[in-house]
Design an enzyme around this catalytic site. Sequence first.
Site, PDB file in Angstrom:
ATOM      1  N   ARG A  69      67.589  56.695 153.192  1.00  8.72           N
ATOM      2  CA  ARG A  69      66.889  55.570 152.574  1.00  8.72           C
ATOM      3  C   ARG A  69      65.944  54.957 153.595  1.00  8.72           C
ATOM      4  NH1 ARG A  69      69.372  51.314 152.333  1.00  8.72           N
ATOM      5  NH2 ARG A  69      71.358  51.811 153.289  1.00  8.72           N
ATOM      6  N   TYR A 197      64.575  62.198 148.424  1.00 13.16           N
ATOM      7  CA  TYR A 197      65.972  62.205 148.862  1.00 13.16           C
ATOM      8  C   TYR A 197      66.758  60.955 148.526  1.00 13.16           C
ATOM      9  CZ  TYR A 197      70.000  62.957 151.920  1.00 13.16           C
ATOM     10  OH  TYR A 197      71.259  63.137 152.408  1.00 13.16           O
ATOM     11  N   LYS A 206      71.242  53.004 144.104  1.00 11.30           N
ATOM     12  CA  LYS A 206      70.997  51.717 144.777  1.00 11.30           C
ATOM     13  C   LYS A 206      69.946  50.881 144.036  1.00 11.30           C
ATOM     14  CE  LYS A 206      73.746  52.901 148.138  1.00 11.30           C
ATOM     15  NZ  LYS A 206      75.060  52.263 148.281  1.00 11.30           N
ATOM     16  N   HIS A 226      78.267  46.064 146.068  1.00 10.57           N
ATOM     17  CA  HIS A 226      78.340  47.304 146.851  1.00 10.57           C
ATOM     18  C   HIS A 226      79.798  47.509 147.280  1.00 10.57           C
ATOM     19  CE1 HIS A 226      76.701  49.588 150.623  1.00 10.57           C
ATOM     20  NE2 HIS A 226      77.029  50.412 149.667  1.00 10.57           N
ATOM     21  N   SER A 248      77.646  50.613 155.827  1.00  9.13           N
ATOM     22  CA  SER A 248      77.769  52.056 156.056  1.00  9.13           C
ATOM     23  C   SER A 248      78.430  52.316 157.416  1.00  9.13           C
ATOM     24  CB  SER A 248      76.429  52.757 155.945  1.00  9.13           C
ATOM     25  OG  SER A 248      75.427  51.956 156.474  1.00  9.13           O
ATOM     26  N   CYS A 250      81.618  52.700 157.930  1.00  9.06           N
ATOM     27  CA  CYS A 250      82.926  52.043 158.057  1.00  9.06           C
ATOM     28  C   CYS A 250      84.016  52.778 157.272  1.00  9.06           C
ATOM     29  CB  CYS A 250      82.841  50.600 157.580  1.00  9.06           C
ATOM     30  SG  CYS A 250      81.950  49.532 158.721  1.00  9.06           S
ATOM     31  N   LYS A 252      84.065  53.917 153.947  1.00  7.37           N
ATOM     32  CA  LYS A 252      84.309  53.425 152.585  1.00  7.37           C
ATOM     33  C   LYS A 252      84.824  54.521 151.651  1.00  7.37           C
ATOM     34  CE  LYS A 252      81.490  50.819 149.448  1.00  7.37           C
ATOM     35  NZ  LYS A 252      80.064  50.720 149.187  1.00  7.37           N
ATOM     36  N   ASP A 277      81.561  53.358 145.770  1.00  9.53           N
ATOM     37  CA  ASP A 277      80.340  52.728 146.278  1.00  9.53           C
ATOM     38  C   ASP A 277      79.905  51.462 145.539  1.00  9.53           C
ATOM     39  OD1 ASP A 277      78.272  52.812 148.213  1.00  9.53           O
ATOM     40  OD2 ASP A 277      76.869  53.618 146.736  1.00  9.53           O
ATOM     41  N   ARG A 374      74.589  65.155 152.968  1.00 11.93           N
ATOM     42  CA  ARG A 374      75.378  64.609 151.850  1.00 11.93           C
ATOM     43  C   ARG A 374      75.961  65.686 150.953  1.00 11.93           C
ATOM     44  NH1 ARG A 374      75.926  58.802 151.598  1.00 11.93           N
ATOM     45  NH2 ARG A 374      74.648  58.190 153.370  1.00 11.93           N
ATOM     46  N   GLY A 499      95.062  56.882 156.487  1.00 16.10           N
ATOM     47  CA  GLY A 499      96.171  56.611 155.564  1.00 16.10           C
ATOM     48  C   GLY A 499      96.949  55.370 155.939  1.00 16.10           C
ATOM     49  N   ASP A 500      97.029  55.068 157.249  1.00 10.46           N
ATOM     50  CA  ASP A 500      97.812  53.900 157.670  1.00 10.46           C
ATOM     51  C   ASP A 500      97.185  52.581 157.210  1.00 10.46           C
ATOM     52  OD1 ASP A 500     100.148  54.959 159.032  1.00 10.46           O
ATOM     53  OD2 ASP A 500      98.698  55.883 160.392  1.00 10.46           O
TER      54      ASP A 500
HETATM   55  O1  O2Y Z   1      70.564  57.662 152.820  1.00  7.29           O
HETATM   56  C1  O2Y Z   1      70.677  57.722 151.587  1.00  7.29           C
HETATM   57  O2  O2Y Z   1      69.727  57.942 150.866  1.00  7.29           O
HETATM   58  C2  O2Y Z   1      71.966  57.506 150.946  1.00  7.29           C
HETATM   59  S1  O2Y Z   1      72.604  55.942 151.285  1.00  7.29           S
HETATM   60  C3  O2Y Z   1      74.124  55.822 150.472  1.00  7.29           C
HETATM   61  C4  O2Y Z   1      74.583  56.855 149.711  1.00  7.29           C
HETATM   62  C5  O2Y Z   1      75.801  56.749 149.063  1.00  7.29           C
HETATM   63  C6  O2Y Z   1      76.501  55.594 149.191  1.00  7.29           C
HETATM   64  N1  O2Y Z   1      76.053  54.572 149.941  1.00  7.29           N
HETATM   65  C7  O2Y Z   1      74.906  54.673 150.601  1.00  7.29           C
HETATM   66  C8  O2Y Z   1      74.510  53.463 151.419  1.00  7.29           C
HETATM   67  O3  O2Y Z   1      73.558  53.461 152.165  1.00  7.29           O
HETATM   68  O4  O2Y Z   1      75.197  52.437 151.273  1.00  7.29           O
HETATM   69 MN    MN Z   2      76.708  52.542 149.736  1.00 12.71          MN
END
Ligand code: O2Y
Ligand code: MN
Length: 591
Positions: A69, A197, A206, A226, A248, A250, A252, A277, A374, A499-500
């Site tokens: 992005r 992309y 998003k 989010h 991102s 972390c 998720k 997400d 991805r 898992g913890d």
């Molecule tokens: O970099 C991208 O185009 C994807 S970003 C993304 C993709 C899936 C879930 N979350 C994210 C994000 O940037 O939060």
């Molecule tokens: Mn995301």
Amino acid sequence: MTNHAGLKKWVKECAALCQPDNIVWCDGSLAENERLEKQAFATGELLQLNQEKLPGCVYHRTAKNDVARTEHLTYICTSKKEDAGPNNNWLSPDEGYSRAGAIFKGSMKGRTMYVIPFSMGPVGSPFSKIGVELTDSIYVVLNMRIMTSIGKRVLDALGDNGEFTHGLHGKADLDVNRRLILHFPEDNAIWSVGSGYGGNVLLGKKCLSLRIASYLGRDEGWMAEHMLILGIQDPKGNITYIAGAFPSACGKTNLAMLVPPEALKSKGYRVFTIGDDIAWMRVKKDGRLWAINPETGFFGVVPGTNWKTNPNAMSTIQKNTIYTNVVLRPDKTVWWEGLDNPPTNGLDWTGQPWKPGMVDADGKSVPGAHPNSRFTAPASQCPSIAPNWQDPEGVPISAFIFGGRRARVAPLVYESFNWQHGVFVGGTMASERTAAQYGKLGEVRRDPMAMLPFCGYNMGDYFGHWLRMGKKLTNPPKIFNVNWFRTDDNGTFLWPGFGDNLRVLDWIVRRCRDSSAGASETPIGYIPEVKDLDMTGLNMPAGAMDKLLSISKEDWAEEVKGIEPFFTQFGDRLPKAMSDELKGLKKRFGF
Ligand code: O2Y
Ligand code: MN
């Protein structure tokens, strides 16, 4: 396919601008999918992977300058600049349409324009929103088919005059200097040009589900966040649903697909995935907040995903998956950093011969897969997916968890005092940059509710919306903060994570369901003692838990200094309740 006059007129107008050779309306069928894949194999846009080992899987490489992005090219185009806020890049709608229009003009000559009707959320659910994306990319059509519900049944649900988000996407010449990702919330429209992309082009994700939806949610009285959504089943069989926001890097997706540690599994704990997400949430008559995951797939980061870190994701991506920007092995399977058995040779994400250990001119190791490579995979294939993940009514949320990556400051977990304090906790959330991210290592980036790049309007007003939502909830979720990333003085992580993390979630669940989980009151909120967590089967080094659950007055004094200028930028759009909470925090610490 449709009698929707407004839709047909808009498609005509966009075609007049972009001048494609053909227009194809997507019906969402399997036959269509096969036909498009074949066309993309023929042009090289996609490569078919080894069908014995990875049935239904395909491979795609993006342009080298188009791998993530592009926040600096992403704009909110509202009539008034203040409505976009200091958290967004802004253009007037006229300027946005004019700049992007010049790039779109004639850009689809020699190409086909695909019309993708899609639904975010189960088709026909009161939570759901319909969009239509026009695109000149087969890759986008195939991704949207996994990530959303597309095709004829969406047009049927739209009817002859239903409302929809107008999404126009074109690759143009993939020139980063002619790339714009524009949102027109006042027109319910998105224009994305010059990229091929991910978050830039899968307009349901998003762009619609967060930026446009957050704007609609504010006006219509619901929330687009989010957040992952998961369900935790305790040994008595009760399921408690939690929604969690993390910036991102972390973990998720890993948390959404958590596998319980053996000791808790044998007690009867189970974790169900609803989404990884995005959460759309509404207040129902029972005064609770109910959530759906508006997506039908996962667009997950590949590097670091393996059978140890996320076995559920690994099982999910063994079939019907699109892999983007990973290493291609000679046997047409795929590889990435963090996976076992590196290939002795292969092609890297740019298509160049690659082997492990290769270094660049500066002696820096060259990764085979792009760090933001991805997988796009159907959520239905995930072993931990909840049986009710597509319930049109959603699931009731009992807790929100906010979390960032903090080496110090934030303890492993704490509970806010009430909704308003919880909004302050989420609103001041921050994460430290990792080596993989741009910017200075360790630099703190404030990212309220992990929505900084995704809130489609002024974030001061967004805090106000959260506060108003709290007033409508007679049975609100409790709000917690977690930090899996606290380190000791040598920089070693104190908490095992993965898992913890269920041990922390279990404490959260018990805090929500009954009074069986203890906690002590501190200036930042309620913090468990070690005895309050289920530590069965986990041996931690001496002193580690005390460190994880401690708060340092000096660290929090620094934290407060960071929050003040962050709040100041919102000027009079910052609700008084937020500055009151900051004052309250200072007072409790005695600053
Ligand atoms: O970099 C991208 O185009 C994807 S970003 C993304 C993709 C899936 C879930 N979350 C994210 C994000 O940037 O939060
Ligand atoms: Mn995301």
